[in-house]
Every structure is written in C-alpha cells, then in structure tokens.
Design an enzyme around this catalytic site. Structure first.
Site, PDB file in Angstrom:
ATOM      1  N   CYS A  91      63.139 -48.748 -53.412  1.00  0.00           N
ATOM      2  CA  CYS A  91      63.789 -47.778 -52.561  1.00  0.00           C
ATOM      3  C   CYS A  91      64.180 -48.245 -51.144  1.00  0.00           C
ATOM      4  CB  CYS A  91      62.824 -46.444 -52.547  1.00  0.00           C
ATOM      5  SG  CYS A  91      61.077 -46.788 -51.807  1.00  0.00           S
ATOM      6  N   HIS A 166      58.289 -42.928 -49.706  1.00  0.00           N
ATOM      7  CA  HIS A 166      59.531 -43.369 -50.336  1.00  0.00           C
ATOM      8  C   HIS A 166      60.426 -43.373 -49.061  1.00  0.00           C
ATOM      9  CE1 HIS A 166      63.235 -42.819 -52.565  1.00  0.00           C
ATOM     10  NE2 HIS A 166      63.512 -41.581 -52.049  1.00  0.00           N
TER      11      HIS A 166
END
Length: 319
Positions: A91, A166
C-alpha cells in the site's frame, strides 16, 4: 497488513526518508516530508505540494460500502489514474504510484514511465495487478524494508492478529479533491476546491481534519506526509542569482536552508542504510557477552529504569 497473499512484498515504514528513496529509484525529482500540522503556515512552507499521503489504522470493511456522511462519494467515472491494491504490504508504494500517475507535469525515469504508459486505460483491478507484478518495483520497495532472519514457523505458537495500517492519497484532479485508496472500488471525490489562496490544500485540510476527529482524543493512529518538489535545486538557483548582490540576509537564509536540507538527506541516508542491515547477530553477540561477564541482569535493570524515567517525563510533558 499480514504477510499472507503478499506476493513477496514486505512491510515498509511510514518515514519520509523511505518514500524519498523510493521516489529517487523511480527517477522522480520529488521528496516526501513529515507534516506535523495542517495549519496554513506549515503547508505554505512546503509548497508546491503535489499530494498528501495519509497513514491510518485500518479496519476491515466491505468493498461495496459507500463513504460515510460528509466523507465524499465514489466517482466511477474518475478521469485520472487509479490502481487497486491486489497484494498485501504494497500500500505504501501503491499510494505513491497512484499519486504520481495523476501529476500531469511528472518527470520520471524511463522504467517507471513505461509502466505508467503500459497500464494506461486499464481498469483499476488489472492496473493494480500489473503494477504489483513489476519485479523491479517490488525490489525497489523491499530494498527499504527491515530484514528479518527470525522465523517462528513450526513452533506451534498461537498467532496474534496485528493492528493493520494503510496508506491513502489526497490530491487535486481537474479542479476537485480526490482520495485514492487502493482498497476501495473507486476514487472518492470530495468536491471542487477554490483555486485561489491555498487552493486544494485548504479543502484537503478540512477533509483530513474531519477524518482525524473520528479517532479518540489524543490518539496517535495516523500520520501525514507531503509529496513535494525537491526545494534544493530552486534554492541553489536563487543563491546563484544573488551572487554579487547586496542581499546578504537572503543569501545567509538560503545557505542555512540548504544546509538544513542536506543534513536531513544525510540523516535519511544513514537511517535507510541501517534499515537494510540485519542487526540481530550483533544484538545476540552483545547479549551473550553481557551474560558471560555476569552483567546481563544489571544491564536489564538499568534499561528498565531508563525506560520508566522516559515514560514519566513524557507523562509530565502531556499533563
């Protein structure tokens, strides 16, 4: 996120030096800086800012869930570049790629430009698969990941679920602020922004502050980074232009800024070098030497005392 389904992608740290080294490997003349405040003065000092990278604590949700009230709406007709995250641990790099793919004036290395051209016109899922299948990009990503030589496999230890974090990106595209999250089906459009004054960063501040307010007071479950031009070339050009002039104060200020930037790059280089080195053997040797000398227990007690004192100082500063 977990290592399952990572396809060889390793976890990376949310660190400006890591992101800047990644940009360098892509041939992109930008850097990433920490943002400790969303105040106009803090953002103005970093202009031009191309995107904001937001790290937050991630909770599983359905990919079909619509953004919450006041959190924008999906744009299935997004006119820019958008790739899904198809493997775990990618990510951070995917956030960078999603940002760079939407900068019209981007200058980058031939390998990365070829990748962007190759994925042009692909749907987000296929685009994400193509990006994370690029061996050279995965190698550049993993080169900045801490090595690990300890395996707990076969020890029948109970597995604990780790907290997942994230990365997403906020940036302007065709007069609107967008949020690009590779785990969502589409980019999230947060509406148009006023092109005057602070421009898109004012809108981004409002959106990010609203998001931060959803966390408990005092929570440290997020961080913010700014993708910006490397300021050193511009400062050097300005310094050269001032040579022979009477602007001593401005020249002195520029030299101090350049020196500070160079010191920051040296620190980043040292930290990145340390990340590539496996220190487990050294630590084991030191612990063994302390134990043989009968000093391990006292060293442990000293370390615990120092940590208690550090925590007490932190509590005193917060109260």
């Amino acid at each position: 996120m977990s290592d399952e389904d990572s396809s060889g992608w390793q976890l990376t740290e949310s660190d400006p030096g890591v992101f800047t080294e990644l940009l360098k490997s892509l041939g992109v003349p930008y850097i990433v800086d920490d943002l400790y405040s969303l105040e106009p003065e803090s953002l103005e000092a970093l202009q031009p800012v191309h995107a904001l990278i937001f790290l937050f604590k991630w909770f599983p949700e359905s990919p079909d869930d619509e953004p919450g009230v006041g959190a924008g709406h999906y744009d299935s007709d997004f006119p820019g570049f958008f790739a899904h995250q198809t493997v775990n641990n990618a990510c951070a790099t995917l956030a960078v790629v999603n940002a760079l793919g939407n900068i019209a004036s981007l200058h980058a290395g031939p390998q990365f430009m070829d990748l962007l051209n190759f994925t042009s016109g692909m749907d987000p899922q296929t685009c994400g698969m193509a990006i994370t299948s690029a061996d050279w990009l995965r190698e550049a990503h993993n080169a900045l990941s801490p090595p690990s030589s300890i395996s707990l496999d076969g020890l029948d230890l109970s597995k604990k679920s780790e907290e997942a974090y994230h990365f997403v990106v906020y940036l302007p595209v065709l007069g609107s602020l967008y949020e690009l999250d590779g785990l969502k089906p589409y980019p999230v459009r947060h509406g148009e922004y006023d092109g005057s004054g602070e421009g898109w960063v004012k809108k981004a501040r409002e959106v990010i502050e609203n998001r931060i307010h959803t966390y408990p007071t005092g929570a440290l479950e997020f961080s913010l980074l700014a993708l910006r031009d490397d300021p050193i070339p511009g400062m050097r050009r300005r310094l050269d232009a001032l040579q022979g002039s009477a602007e001593d104060a401005e020249m002195s200020d520029l030299m101090n800024k350049i020196s500070n930037e160079n010191s920051k790059r040296e620190r980043w280089a040292f930290e990145n070098s340390s990340r590539r080195h496996n220190h487990i053997g050294l630590v084991h040797a030191l612990l063994l030497a302390l134990a043989k000398a009968g000093k391990l227990d006292s060293a442990k007690a000293d370390a615990q005392r120092v940590m208690r004192e550090r925590l007490e100082r932190q509590r005193a500063m917060q109260s």
